[in-house]
Motif scaffolding. Structure first.
Motif, PDB file in Angstrom:
ATOM      1  N   PHE A  32       3.169  -1.955  -2.394  1.00 40.42           N
ATOM      2  CA  PHE A  32       4.033  -2.506  -1.346  1.00 40.42           C
ATOM      3  C   PHE A  32       3.169  -2.550  -0.090  1.00 40.42           C
ATOM      4  CE2 PHE A  32       6.821  -1.004  -4.578  1.00 40.42           C
ATOM      5  CZ  PHE A  32       7.937  -1.817  -4.524  1.00 40.42           C
ATOM      6  N   ASN A  33       3.055  -3.703   0.550  1.00 40.68           N
ATOM      7  CA  ASN A  33       2.041  -3.871   1.593  1.00 40.68           C
ATOM      8  C   ASN A  33       2.568  -4.301   2.959  1.00 40.68           C
ATOM      9  OD1 ASN A  33       2.665  -6.532   1.038  1.00 40.68           O
ATOM     10  ND2 ASN A  33       0.537  -7.209   0.851  1.00 40.68           N
ATOM     11  N   ALA A  34       3.759  -3.876   3.346  1.00 37.56           N
ATOM     12  CA  ALA A  34       4.180  -4.116   4.730  1.00 37.56           C
ATOM     13  C   ALA A  34       3.164  -3.426   5.640  1.00 37.56           C
ATOM     14  CB  ALA A  34       5.586  -3.566   4.972  1.00 37.56           C
ATOM     15  N   THR A  35       2.932  -3.958   6.830  1.00 37.54           N
ATOM     16  CA  THR A  35       1.814  -3.465   7.639  1.00 37.54           C
ATOM     17  C   THR A  35       2.011  -2.079   8.237  1.00 37.54           C
ATOM     18  OG1 THR A  35       2.641  -4.643   9.567  1.00 37.54           O
ATOM     19  CG2 THR A  35       0.975  -5.756   8.226  1.00 37.54           C
ATOM     20  N   THR A  36       3.232  -1.638   8.493  1.00 34.06           N
ATOM     21  CA  THR A  36       3.419  -0.329   9.122  1.00 34.06           C
ATOM     22  C   THR A  36       3.923   0.711   8.135  1.00 34.06           C
ATOM     23  OG1 THR A  36       3.882  -1.455  11.209  1.00 34.06           O
ATOM     24  CG2 THR A  36       4.421   0.878  11.084  1.00 34.06           C
ATOM     25  N   THR A  37       5.118   0.542   7.601  1.00 40.32           N
ATOM     26  CA  THR A  37       5.634   1.524   6.635  1.00 40.32           C
ATOM     27  C   THR A  37       6.256   0.826   5.436  1.00 40.32           C
ATOM     28  OG1 THR A  37       7.810   1.658   7.679  1.00 40.32           O
ATOM     29  CG2 THR A  37       6.167   3.258   8.404  1.00 40.32           C
TER      30      THR A  37
ATOM     31  N   ASN B 258       3.769   7.368  -3.257  1.00 45.35           N
ATOM     32  CA  ASN B 258       2.964   6.600  -2.313  1.00 45.35           C
ATOM     33  C   ASN B 258       3.032   5.137  -2.730  1.00 45.35           C
ATOM     34  OD1 ASN B 258       1.051   5.366  -0.710  1.00 45.35           O
ATOM     35  ND2 ASN B 258      -0.481   6.975  -0.973  1.00 45.35           N
ATOM     36  N   GLU B 259       3.796   4.362  -2.001  1.00 49.86           N
ATOM     37  CA  GLU B 259       4.023   2.957  -2.332  1.00 49.86           C
ATOM     38  C   GLU B 259       2.766   2.103  -2.194  1.00 49.86           C
ATOM     39  OE1 GLU B 259       5.685   4.812  -0.218  1.00 49.86           O
ATOM     40  OE2 GLU B 259       7.798   4.810  -0.755  1.00 49.86           O
ATOM     41  N   ALA B 260       1.725   2.625  -1.550  1.00 54.91           N
ATOM     42  CA  ALA B 260       0.494   1.878  -1.331  1.00 54.91           C
ATOM     43  C   ALA B 260      -0.572   2.171  -2.392  1.00 54.91           C
ATOM     44  CB  ALA B 260      -0.065   2.183   0.052  1.00 54.91           C
ATOM     45  N   VAL B 261      -0.216   2.967  -3.404  1.00 53.96           N
ATOM     46  CA  VAL B 261      -1.166   3.318  -4.458  1.00 53.96           C
ATOM     47  C   VAL B 261      -0.500   3.100  -5.814  1.00 53.96           C
ATOM     48  CG1 VAL B 261      -2.558   5.158  -5.467  1.00 53.96           C
ATOM     49  CG2 VAL B 261      -2.297   5.035  -2.985  1.00 53.96           C
TER      50      VAL B 261
ATOM     51  N   THR C 196       3.663  -8.245  -1.271  1.00 55.93           N
ATOM     52  CA  THR C 196       3.570  -7.752  -2.645  1.00 55.93           C
ATOM     53  C   THR C 196       4.352  -6.451  -2.751  1.00 55.93           C
ATOM     54  OG1 THR C 196       1.607  -6.361  -2.350  1.00 55.93           O
ATOM     55  CG2 THR C 196       1.238  -8.668  -2.959  1.00 55.93           C
ATOM     56  N   GLY C 197       4.647  -6.071  -3.967  1.00 49.40           N
ATOM     57  CA  GLY C 197       5.279  -4.784  -4.236  1.00 49.40           C
ATOM     58  C   GLY C 197       6.209  -4.869  -5.423  1.00 49.40           C
ATOM     59  N   GLN C 198       5.926  -4.027  -6.413  1.00 46.41           N
ATOM     60  CA  GLN C 198       6.819  -3.916  -7.565  1.00 46.41           C
ATOM     61  C   GLN C 198       6.792  -2.481  -8.061  1.00 46.41           C
ATOM     62  OE1 GLN C 198       5.879  -5.477 -11.596  1.00 46.41           O
ATOM     63  NE2 GLN C 198       7.798  -6.631 -11.370  1.00 46.41           N
ATOM     64  N   ALA C 199       7.970  -1.968  -8.405  1.00 42.41           N
ATOM     65  CA  ALA C 199       8.085  -0.617  -8.950  1.00 42.41           C
ATOM     66  C   ALA C 199       9.034  -0.634 -10.139  1.00 42.41           C
ATOM     67  CB  ALA C 199       8.609   0.346  -7.894  1.00 42.41           C
ATOM     68  N   ILE C 200       8.757   0.236 -11.099  1.00 42.79           N
ATOM     69  CA  ILE C 200       9.643   0.457 -12.236  1.00 42.79           C
ATOM     70  C   ILE C 200      10.095   1.911 -12.179  1.00 42.79           C
ATOM     71  CG2 ILE C 200       9.862   0.490 -14.747  1.00 42.79           C
ATOM     72  CD1 ILE C 200       7.553  -1.580 -14.803  1.00 42.79           C
ATOM     73  N   ILE C 201      11.390   2.112 -12.203  1.00 41.92           N
ATOM     74  CA  ILE C 201      11.963   3.458 -12.147  1.00 41.92           C
ATOM     75  C   ILE C 201      12.642   3.750 -13.471  1.00 41.92           C
ATOM     76  CG2 ILE C 201      13.613   4.982 -10.985  1.00 41.92           C
ATOM     77  CD1 ILE C 201      12.547   1.915  -9.167  1.00 41.92           C
ATOM     78  N   VAL C 202      12.328   4.904 -14.067  1.00 41.43           N
ATOM     79  CA  VAL C 202      12.960   5.333 -15.311  1.00 41.43           C
ATOM     80  C   VAL C 202      13.586   6.703 -15.070  1.00 41.43           C
ATOM     81  CG1 VAL C 202      12.618   5.971 -17.730  1.00 41.43           C
ATOM     82  CG2 VAL C 202      11.353   4.047 -16.756  1.00 41.43           C
ATOM     83  N   ILE C 203      14.877   6.802 -15.352  1.00 39.40           N
ATOM     84  CA  ILE C 203      15.595   8.075 -15.273  1.00 39.40           C
ATOM     85  C   ILE C 203      15.937   8.477 -16.698  1.00 39.40           C
ATOM     86  CG2 ILE C 203      17.637   9.278 -14.422  1.00 39.40           C
ATOM     87  CD1 ILE C 203      17.745   7.170 -12.152  1.00 39.40           C
ATOM     88  N   GLU C 204      15.409   9.610 -17.132  1.00 44.23           N
ATOM     89  CA  GLU C 204      15.683  10.126 -18.470  1.00 44.23           C
ATOM     90  C   GLU C 204      16.730  11.228 -18.338  1.00 44.23           C
ATOM     91  OE1 GLU C 204      13.292  12.053 -22.287  1.00 44.23           O
ATOM     92  OE2 GLU C 204      12.366  12.117 -20.306  1.00 44.23           O
ATOM     93  N   PHE C 205      17.762  11.166 -19.177  1.00 44.88           N
ATOM     94  CA  PHE C 205      18.841  12.147 -19.069  1.00 44.88           C
ATOM     95  C   PHE C 205      19.423  12.467 -20.429  1.00 44.88           C
ATOM     96  CE2 PHE C 205      20.743   7.986 -18.762  1.00 44.88           C
ATOM     97  CZ  PHE C 205      21.923   8.072 -19.485  1.00 44.88           C
ATOM     98  N   GLU C 206      20.020  13.652 -20.517  1.00 39.48           N
ATOM     99  CA  GLU C 206      20.769  14.066 -21.702  1.00 39.48           C
ATOM    100  C   GLU C 206      22.178  13.537 -21.523  1.00 39.48           C
ATOM    101  OE1 GLU C 206      23.528  15.970 -24.061  1.00 39.48           O
ATOM    102  OE2 GLU C 206      23.382  16.600 -21.983  1.00 39.48           O
TER     103      GLU C 206
END
Length: 139
Positions: free
Chosen positions: A59-64, A86-89, A124-134
């Motif tokens: 994610f590449n916004a210039t400040t945060t 860390n959204e920048a890594v 730019t910016g893409q994230a995949i979130i996975v929540i694993e649960f019982e």
């Protein structure tokens, strides 16, 4: 047997196995700055085993750049908070903030992903979130 009664759309396997919720978000998805819902809620009494966030494209916004996940409106940060990744890594982050069943004790809850940015807008910016649960059973 009662018919025609709406049930829950929580993802719940009747066996004692791990279940998952997965959400892919992009920097420019409609509504992501206010929170985008996962497709299904976590069922009541679900025990969150693991939360993984993969930053696929920075994610590449210039400040945060702040990506959070949660169940409480406005901030949505009780599962993944601002300092957890860390959204920048690019890489996979193993987040422990929302583990256990405290978030689901009172009923089904729908997680949301929120992306906040300041400064020049991200391109730019893409994230995949996975929540694993019982499965969310009372025993």
């Amino acid at each position: 047997m009662t018919t025609g009664v709406l049930g829950t759309n929580a993802r719940q396997d009747p066996r004692q196995v791990a279940n998952t919720l997965k959400k892919t978000v992009n920097y420019n998805d409609p509504g992501v700055s206010a929170g985008v819902a996962f497709d299904n809620p976590l069922p009541q009494n679900a025990f969150i085993l693991r939360v993984l966030v993969e930053i696929v494209a920075v994610f590449n916004a210039t400040t945060t750049n702040v990506l959070t996940v949660g169940t409480v409106g406005a901030t949505y940060n009780n599962i993944v908070a601002a300092a957890d990744i860390n959204e920048a890594v690019t890489g996979v982050y193993d987040v422990t903030r929302g583990l256990g069943r405290a978030l689901t004790a009172a009923g089904d809850v729908t997680p949301y992903v929120l992306y906040a940015q300041t400064g020049g807008a991200a391109t730019t910016g893409q994230a995949i979130i996975v929540i694993e649960f019982e499965g969310g059973w009372t025993t």
